[in-house]
Design an enzyme around this catalytic site. Sequence first.
Site, PDB file in Angstrom:
ATOM      1  N   CYS A 401      -0.064   6.207  11.146  1.00 40.90           N
ATOM      2  CA  CYS A 401      -0.914   5.177  10.540  1.00 40.90           C
ATOM      3  C   CYS A 401      -2.360   5.661  10.486  1.00 40.90           C
ATOM      4  CB  CYS A 401      -0.814   3.884  11.333  1.00 40.90           C
ATOM      5  SG  CYS A 401      -1.798   2.545  10.626  1.00 40.90           S
ATOM      6  N   LYS A 440       7.357   8.977  13.292  1.00 41.85           N
ATOM      7  CA  LYS A 440       6.734   9.222  11.985  1.00 41.85           C
ATOM      8  C   LYS A 440       5.358   9.836  12.226  1.00 41.85           C
ATOM      9  CE  LYS A 440       5.054   8.597   7.754  1.00 41.85           C
ATOM     10  NZ  LYS A 440       4.539   7.304   7.334  1.00 41.85           N
ATOM     11  N   HIS A 470       5.022  12.911   6.798  1.00 40.49           N
ATOM     12  CA  HIS A 470       4.308  12.621   5.554  1.00 40.49           C
ATOM     13  C   HIS A 470       3.386  13.803   5.255  1.00 40.49           C
ATOM     14  CE1 HIS A 470       1.481   9.692   3.177  1.00 40.49           C
ATOM     15  NE2 HIS A 470       1.961  10.677   2.441  1.00 40.49           N
ATOM     16  N   ASN A 502       8.401  13.161   3.247  1.00 44.33           N
ATOM     17  CA  ASN A 502       7.866  11.989   2.565  1.00 44.33           C
ATOM     18  C   ASN A 502       6.621  12.375   1.784  1.00 44.33           C
ATOM     19  OD1 ASN A 502       5.650   9.442   3.493  1.00 44.33           O
ATOM     20  ND2 ASN A 502       7.191   9.170   1.924  1.00 44.33           N
ATOM     21  N   GLY A 503       6.535  11.840   0.554  1.00 43.48           N
ATOM     22  CA  GLY A 503       5.324  12.025  -0.234  1.00 43.48           C
ATOM     23  C   GLY A 503       5.584  12.315  -1.689  1.00 43.48           C
ATOM     24  N   ARG A 526       5.920   4.333  -1.470  1.00 41.54           N
ATOM     25  CA  ARG A 526       5.273   3.802  -2.680  1.00 41.54           C
ATOM     26  C   ARG A 526       6.175   3.895  -3.896  1.00 41.54           C
ATOM     27  NH1 ARG A 526       0.203   6.972  -3.787  1.00 41.54           N
ATOM     28  NH2 ARG A 526       1.448   8.616  -2.833  1.00 41.54           N
TER      29      ARG A 526
END
Length: 655
Positions: A401, A440, A470, A502-503, A526
């Site tokens: 985060c 994560k 990420h 991820n991404g 997203r």
Amino acid sequence: MFQREDWGKGSEGVMETAASDTAGSGRDVAVKGEAAIKPEFLTTKEKFHGFVDSEWQGSKGEQASDNGTVEETKEACVEEPEAKKLKLDPEERTKGWKQDGKRLRGQNKSRPHTKPTTYDEKRLCLSVIQANRECPFGDKCHFYHDVAEYMSSKPADIGESCYLYDTFGKCAYGLSCRFAKAHTTPDFKTMENTDLVKACEGKNPVKNSLSKDLQNCLRKRSVSFKKSRVATEGETQVQTSVLRALPLIHTLSVSGRKYRQLFLHVFFVQSSPDKPPPVKTVGPLTDADVIKLRQCEKKQVLISQLFLLKIKCFPLFPQCGNLPFRRVCKRFGADITCGEMAMCTNLLQGQQSEWALLKRHESEDLFGVQVEGCFPDTMTRCAELINNNTDVDFVDINSGCPIDLVYKKGGGCGLMTRTRKFEQIVKGMNYVLDVPLTVKIRTGVQEKSNIAHKLIPEMKNWGVSMITLHGRSREQRYTKLADWDYITTCSKLASPVPLFGNGDILSYEDAMKARETGVSGIMIARGALIKPWIFTEIKESRHWDISSSERLDILRDFTNFGLEHWGSDTRGVEKTRTFMLEWLSFMCRYIPVGLLERVPQKINERPPYYMGRNYLESLMASQNVGDWVRISEMLLGPVPKNFNFLPKHKANAYK
């Protein structure tokens, strides 16, 4: 209600005129940073909004003149900030900065926040809704008890059929339901479908709700955390014993290196928190009393050929990755779902709003919860609380985060630079959990200083079951492209522990390229908000040129799921509307496949102004808040007079 068939009528001529005017407007067809759309669909901002407004007034002119829908819609939305302009010249970078030198961020802070209770000024008493039982508050009750008086002041019904009544045979909201005509007699009695009620009897589609007894125990701090106490006290004892043994270790180092290593080995094995001291037991002795569940015996997370749907939302204001949205994604083929990030301290305090993030629908066959914290003791107790009181398949630590509220306290990305605390958190949570623990992370904190490759080998020794990476740092947030080359390197370092990448995944081609890097799976965030049918595209290996009517049906499904989850009364309707509008702030970025010059659309390309193939497609392409409100009115009726909305995100990713 607005009928979908009306939108295409009379709009073709206007669109052809607008498109033909665009050809001579001098606008560049291809602009760097924008998606490539066929020239015949391109237009300007003024002509686009002029067309949308004129068609809305034309198709709904009679109703608008009666109740002022168009004017109220314009007043209902707060003016949206100007879109961020593309900065290509390095010398102009500071033009987007504030006077105090701080960089502009991607959130609309200080936006209006209206509680759903303000839309329902005086409600019907619960005693009247629930079979006219006696009100426990008597004359002191502030709600309506006279049904006729309430019905005279109640807003008009939205539709003729109630989703809750049609699905479950009865509506728990009775007369306060905004679809009450479907299950109310002329003398204001609530009807029931006995066959459906019997079929649904005993079924509870939503799990992990916070009970009143548990909430009271958490508030009184009377919940017992036996395993957490063993884990944290064991860690403290080891640290204290090490400090006391330092002089002896120094003495042994003088005697010889061999004796020193032997002492340290025996000392740490005997002081390990993984072996709790024996306790007195009452009743039959089971294996669980004397044998700790081994890591290899825990339920394993499936590794390959699955996609992890984990909606990344900010804490304290859950908006997109809610339960109704996850149900939509499950319909399109998402294999694993994960709840929104919950703060461990709020869960331990028994906050109802935080526990709502842990709820699980029966359709989510593989579901996990995501928690955030910065202290080993609170995170371990939170893990034990989740383990004993919820039904989940895995628990995820969000150490990726990037927001300041979490990072400055040492949580989120801050854990990546506090490896000692991070290790204590992982080992403590792993000790009390009976399900796999996943993590994560991002590539690092600073933009040009990656540290994930250093952390991953250590996390393997800590006992992590899966790692999600990420491909951006905290400083990057969601700007620039994800570094999939770095994800590939980290995936090799993580083996045999599965690593999910991820991404920037917005199409099945992006997913196939990601799979070629050697990752065990992919996480979509997203991309699922922009087009939730991406899971179907990936599994069927195709580009889906989905129509505007099909997209409206998806929103209708979300509306029904929202009414089931948040309620079909005025408060539930407006809460569903708010979450839908937050979702539309992402969904409007989708460009239909048939309009693209180059397929597929990239997630970092800004959609230019364009005319759709019908009016509804053009309306869904609008990035104006007022047009999102109009779409919500097609499904949830007119907005209240005091309604206002401004999206949380500014789409800061287009750079």
